[in-house]
Write an enzyme that holds these catalytic residues in place. Structure first.
Site, PDB file in Angstrom:
ATOM      1  N   CYS A   1       0.813  -1.223   0.000  1.00 56.68           N
ATOM      2  CA  CYS A   1       0.000   0.000   0.000  1.00 56.68           C
ATOM      3  C   CYS A   1       0.843   1.267   0.000  1.00 56.68           C
ATOM      4  O   CYS A   1       0.606   2.189  -0.783  1.00 56.68           O
ATOM      5  CB  CYS A   1      -0.940   0.001   1.197  1.00 56.68           C
ATOM      6  SG  CYS A   1      -0.175  -0.491   2.756  1.00 56.68           S
TER       7      CYS A   1
ATOM      8  N   HIS B   1      -3.268   6.455   4.243  1.00 55.73           N
ATOM      9  CA  HIS B   1      -1.840   6.582   4.544  1.00 55.73           C
ATOM     10  C   HIS B   1      -1.358   7.956   4.068  1.00 55.73           C
ATOM     11  O   HIS B   1      -1.681   8.376   2.961  1.00 55.73           O
ATOM     12  CB  HIS B   1      -1.024   5.543   3.768  1.00 55.73           C
ATOM     13  CG  HIS B   1      -1.104   4.153   4.324  1.00 55.73           C
ATOM     14  ND1 HIS B   1      -1.764   3.826   5.486  1.00 55.73           N
ATOM     15  CD2 HIS B   1      -0.572   2.987   3.863  1.00 55.73           C
ATOM     16  CE1 HIS B   1      -1.639   2.522   5.709  1.00 55.73           C
ATOM     17  NE2 HIS B   1      -0.937   1.994   4.740  1.00 55.73           N
TER      18      HIS B   1
END
Lengths: 352, 352
Positions: free
Chosen positions: B130, B253
């Protein structure tokens, strides 16, 4: 000094002021009396000092009559007006705001790093920005040993750096989101910067803005880390870049720091050095999952350093993770420590 | 392909699997059927797909009979055993675990960056980590225009990257601390890494460990960002250093990225470039406090880029702030996008 110093705390009801009172309860500084000063609104309230209640008084110029040391943490505009009034009345000021930090006549001091700068004080000493102080404590021993060419830092800063109301804002927002409210139902009023136009939620978020934006699209917080590093280390040639970010932590600033030194140092040599460095606690054992954590730094005076490792490409490059309680070493403790150092160096007097 | 593909989702009850089902409801891919696979424990439960209930089946090798595309997100050990079984039965696998990522026979693909690598697939395609994906989406246009010599990244990663149980852990801990419990009363079981020995609270904390520690005291998460960048950009000469940190955010994130390019680019030139770049939404106007925020990235497919500014010392140095929903572009959406790209390139078949 027979009986001790008469000390004033300006901004006694704030997040930092409260911690200043705690640090004064714990200091080696001889103290005769403590006077708590705040805005008219807070006057009359009481705070405990060593078990006895002290009544908070309204801050006025004559508050400083008979005061030896005044610790300021009530915002830059208060310091601007009242710090000179305190000095005029014979008090030495340790100011925790940014107002005087870059004034060439005002020493900017981290006692582990540049205590000698205190010898040049003319009545006011500035306490550096919280995020700068802990970085200086961690890097100064390395600079002395191997030279320091470059710093790139990304911060993970706690909300208490923005004051008691910001702590309350984080808690209220976190509770609202845990209760199933949407982010649109939140009503942020303080963060990222009380004085800026727009406010954003901090709970379960990360805000890449601390203080307002300034030159070159850097924030003032980022400029503080750059300019204050140069002033404290007395070396404008050190390349410094900072990205300052607020995260949903109550207290304890964390920093991901990359440095390039003049001479190559192994991570183990850095560990050996920092193990003995003043104000540093080394927490660095990946095999046992030992590294600094914001939650563990709260109410501790030291700066915690770990995750020390070599850069994989640059021989003189090193990475590390540096954590400290922003209200203590970043503010209240560094201020009281400056007062202790002034006492040790016999400098608690305003020069003529 | 007249009617569409028969698709299997492996790990259908997980944080990523759940999002994969949502992304399949929204894809341009022609779909004939969707089969949901999970462990025996979850078999029999139902999940909605386009308004109709689908019963989750237990994952066995023969689950893949008649399947064209299998999306895996049930952990590396499941992929290791069952991805080859799926390929043996004629399915093309898009695997979201780290198991096959560095296998030279397995393309590692971000569709905006290296779609042509899909042409070399032998049945299995790996979805990158990710934190790597969003960095690649932001940096590839700059690499193509100005060359890329160096990356130093510090991450601010959400807990959903560690699965649904980690989200629950964050929420329970946050509630306990808001209720006045001490950190010693918390009972962390998952973070920083489910497979590691010790567990630490994430609520109101920052943990500089994601995945377990490996060579040179870097964590596997940090090595993933380094190695996967080299593989995706097909250039091992790019210097990459990463510090990966978990913060108390549910999803989204954030990354503080410093790069050095071959040719100098102004921040405005980078903005102009990224404004038109595939998969990127530019959010960069400091004068209006516009910058990417984790909370705002949730349920969005794009990668958000802002805080673009020049380094103050290095002419070819640039800083930026990059945010994306780690469950979508970082996992489920990138996987479904790989399937869409396989379809567009007529590659949904296992080569002999």
């Amino acid at each position: 000094m027979e009986k001790g110093y008469r000390i004033a705390v300006v901004g006694a009801t704030g997040a930092v002021g409260t911690k200043m009172i705690e640090m004064l309860e714990d200091t080696t500084l001889p103290i005769e009396s403590v006077k708590l000063l705040a805005s008219k609104r807070s006057a009359g309230k009481t705070r405990e000092f060593k078990g006895a209640p002290l009544t908070i008084e309204e801050l006025v110029p004559d508050s400083f009559n008979g005061i030896d040391i005044a610790l300021f943490s009530a915002g830059g505009s208060i310091s601007k007006v009242f710090a000179p009034e305190a000095v005029k009345r014979g008090a030495v000021v340790v100011d925790n705001t940014s107002h005087f930090r870059m004034d060439p006549n005002v020493p900017l001091v981290v006692p582990e790093v540049n205590p000698d700068a205190l010898k040049r004080h003319k009545g006011i000493i500035a306490n550096p920005n919280c995020s700068t102080i802990q970085m200086m404590v961690a890097l100064e021993p390395i600079r002395q040993t191997a030279g320091l060419k470059r710093i790139i830092v990304s911060t993970y800063q706690a909300v208490s750096g923005a004051g008691a109301k910001a702590i309350e804002e984080l808690k209220q927002e976190a509770q609202a989101l845990l209760d199933g409210k949407s982010k649109e139902e939140l009503d942020p009023q303080i963060l990222p910067a009380g004085s800026d136009k727009l406010h954003y939620p901090i709970a379960f978020n990360a805000l890449p803005q601390i203080d307002v934006f300034a030159e070159d699209d850097y924030t003032y917080e980022e400029w503080k880390m750059i300019n204050e590093t140069h002033k404290i280390m007395e070396d404008d040639a050190i390349k410094v870049a900072a990205t300052c970010v607020r995260i949903p932590v109550v207290s304890g600033h964390s920093e991901s720091i990359y440095i390039e030194t003049e001479k190559e140092m192994t991570p183990q040599a850095v560990r050996d050095l920092l193990e003995k460095a003043p104000g540093v606690t080394l927490q660095d054992d990946p095999s046992q999952q030992v590294y600094p954590q914001a939650l563990n730094s709260v109410d501790k005076k030291d700066t915690f350093v770990g995750r020390i490792r070599r850069d994989l490409d640059v021989k003189t490059g090193l990475h590390m993770w540096v954590v400290s309680d922003n209200l203590l070493k970043g503010a209240a403790w560094n201020s009281v420590q400056i007062a202790e150092t002034l006492h040790e160096l016999n400098l608690v007097r305003v020069p003529n």
